[in-house]
Design a protein around this motif. Structure first.
Motif, short mmCIF file in Angstrom:
data_model
loop_
_atom_site.label_atom_id
_atom_site.label_comp_id
_atom_site.label_asym_id
_atom_site.label_seq_id
_atom_site.Cartn_x
_atom_site.Cartn_y
_atom_site.Cartn_z
N GLU A 47 -3.61 8.03 1.92
CA GLU A 47 -4.43 6.91 1.44
C GLU A 47 -4.25 6.72 -0.07
OE1 GLU A 47 -8.62 6.74 2.78
OE2 GLU A 47 -9.07 6.19 0.71
N LEU A 48 -4.21 7.85 -0.81
CA LEU A 48 -4.05 7.78 -2.27
C LEU A 48 -2.70 7.20 -2.66
CD1 LEU A 48 -5.39 11.19 -3.60
CD2 LEU A 48 -6.37 8.95 -4.01
N ARG A 49 -1.65 7.56 -1.90
CA ARG A 49 -0.30 7.19 -2.31
C ARG A 49 0.20 5.92 -1.63
NH1 ARG A 49 1.50 13.06 -2.03
NH2 ARG A 49 1.02 13.86 -4.11
N CYS A 50 -0.54 5.36 -0.71
CA CYS A 50 -0.05 4.15 -0.05
C CYS A 50 -0.04 2.99 -1.05
CB CYS A 50 -0.92 3.79 1.15
SG CYS A 50 -0.40 2.22 1.88
N PRO A 51 1.14 2.45 -1.38
CA PRO A 51 1.19 1.38 -2.38
C PRO A 51 0.64 0.05 -1.86
CG PRO A 51 3.40 2.19 -1.83
CD PRO A 51 2.45 2.77 -0.84
N ASP A 52 0.45 -0.04 -0.55
CA ASP A 52 0.05 -1.32 0.04
C ASP A 52 -1.38 -1.31 0.58
OD1 ASP A 52 2.60 -2.88 -0.14
OD2 ASP A 52 3.30 -1.05 0.78
N TYR A 53 -2.12 -0.24 0.31
CA TYR A 53 -3.53 -0.12 0.72
C TYR A 53 -3.71 -0.30 2.23
CZ TYR A 53 -3.26 -1.35 -4.19
OH TYR A 53 -2.87 -1.41 -5.50
N ILE A 55 -3.71 2.22 4.43
CA ILE A 55 -4.23 3.41 5.11
C ILE A 55 -5.67 3.71 4.70
CG2 ILE A 55 -3.87 5.89 5.48
CD1 ILE A 55 -0.94 5.49 4.95
#
Lengths: 59, 275
Positions: A47-53, A55
């Motif tokens: 969730e923290l690293r998803c660049p596209d929000y 997750i």
């Protein structure tokens, strides 16, 4: 529990690659999907690293 | 979509335009989490950006936002902060926008020590216009305007900011997301000009030309080359070659610009003499 919004996912593989428990993979449409949900420890790194929000991790 | 994204983003504008694997989304997420951690009022926070991939951010954030001319985010921000010193002013800018086109504004905003938080999304390239080299493209790096390898030496943004007079300087990466969020929160809390360089990656315009692989392998590179400032203190200089320091690199308390300006206004409006 990992919830994925396929409308936002662009299939960049960041969540798949950095998941410490190998929970995620890409499906036929190149969207992230949960392959072994029982392994998920809800650490939230995807969730923290998803660049596209795309997750959300629910604890 | 998680609660923080729902609260701080203009959800009808998503998905954003950034390419698959672009680090800008990660940095912007970290910024939103930092704002949430500090509990800033959305109506008392202004986000200002220039032009470029990173500067598209203001279109997605649900604050009072201004999308300004190329390189001029800090000038608009300086004006806004002087007119409304009670606002939290955050500037989002890219490596080219901040250090090339807006290079002069950057050093002078730092010199004035005005209470603005600047988050620089450093992806080493001008991505939006097709991958031309920026002042942060590494030596030997390939771009459409340096197809045989870049011959210039890149800026070191923290060193530049410290030399120009910024009073809080930090560097984080998209791999170290939680730490990046913490650094941005500290920068917002700091009274004075604060700079956070967020090392991001551009898999499409930079990675492809330099054969750095896909988005996860570029993020692994960021991880391998980064070394925290606390760990670096104990290491000999030869082990630090080719690495960059991350963490809080500089912090100092100096008189802040809008406060000093207010003192002059107070002196004059109370009929007193200037000291």
């Amino acid at each position: 529990m990992v919830v994925i919004n396929e409308k936002l996912c662009k299939g960049c593989l960041i969540c798949v690659e950095f998941c410490p428990k190998n929970v995620l993979s890409l499906n036929k449409l190149q969207k992230a999907t949960v392959k072994n949900s029982e392994n998920c420890i809800s650490c939230g790194l995807c969730e923290l690293r998803c660049p596209d929000y795309a997750i959300t991790v629910r604890k | 979509m998680n609660e923080i994204i729902k609260k701080y983003f203009r959800n009808n504008k998503l998905p954003h335009i950034w390419c698959p694997g672009c680090g800008n989304g990660i940095v912007l997420g970290a910024l939103a989490r930092a704002v949430d951690k500090l509990g800033l009022d959305q109506n008392k926070t202004a986000v200002i950006s220039g032009i470029g991939c990173s500067s598209r951010s203001t279109g997605y954030l649900d604050f009072d936002t201004i999308h300004t001319a190329h390189g001029r985010a800090l000038t608009f921000a300086t004006g806004l902060k002087l007119a409304r010193p009670e606002l939290n002013v955050i500037v989002i800018t890219g490596d080219g926008d901040c250090t090339a086109i807006g290079g002069n504004h950057f050093i002078h905003a730092a010199r004035r020590n005005i209470d603005i938080t600047t988050v620089i999304f450093n992806n080493n390239i001008y991505g939006m216009t097709g991958g031309q080299y920026s002042p942060l493209t590494p030596t030997k790096g390939k771009s459409t305007t340096s197809p045989y390898g870049h011959i210039e030496k890149p800026f070191d943004i923290p060193e530049l900011a410290i030399a120009a007079g910024a009073t809080y300087v930090a560097r984080g990466t998209t791999y170290h997301t939680m730490e990046l969020s913490k650094l941005i929160a500290n920068a917002i809390e700091h009274k004075g000009f604060s700079v956070v360089e967020a090392l991001s990656s551009c898999p499409i315009s930079f990675g492809r030309q330099n054969k750095l692989g896909n988005a996860p392998s570029m993020m692994k590179l960021l991880k391998e080359k980064a070394i925290s400032i606390k760990a670096a203190e104990k290491l000999p200089p030869e082990k630090l070659a080719g690495k960059y320091l991350i963490g809080e690199l500089f912090r100092k308390q100096l008189p802040e610009y809008t406060e000093e300006y207010q003192k002059i206004i107070n002196n004059l409006t109370e009929g007193g003499q200037m000291q």
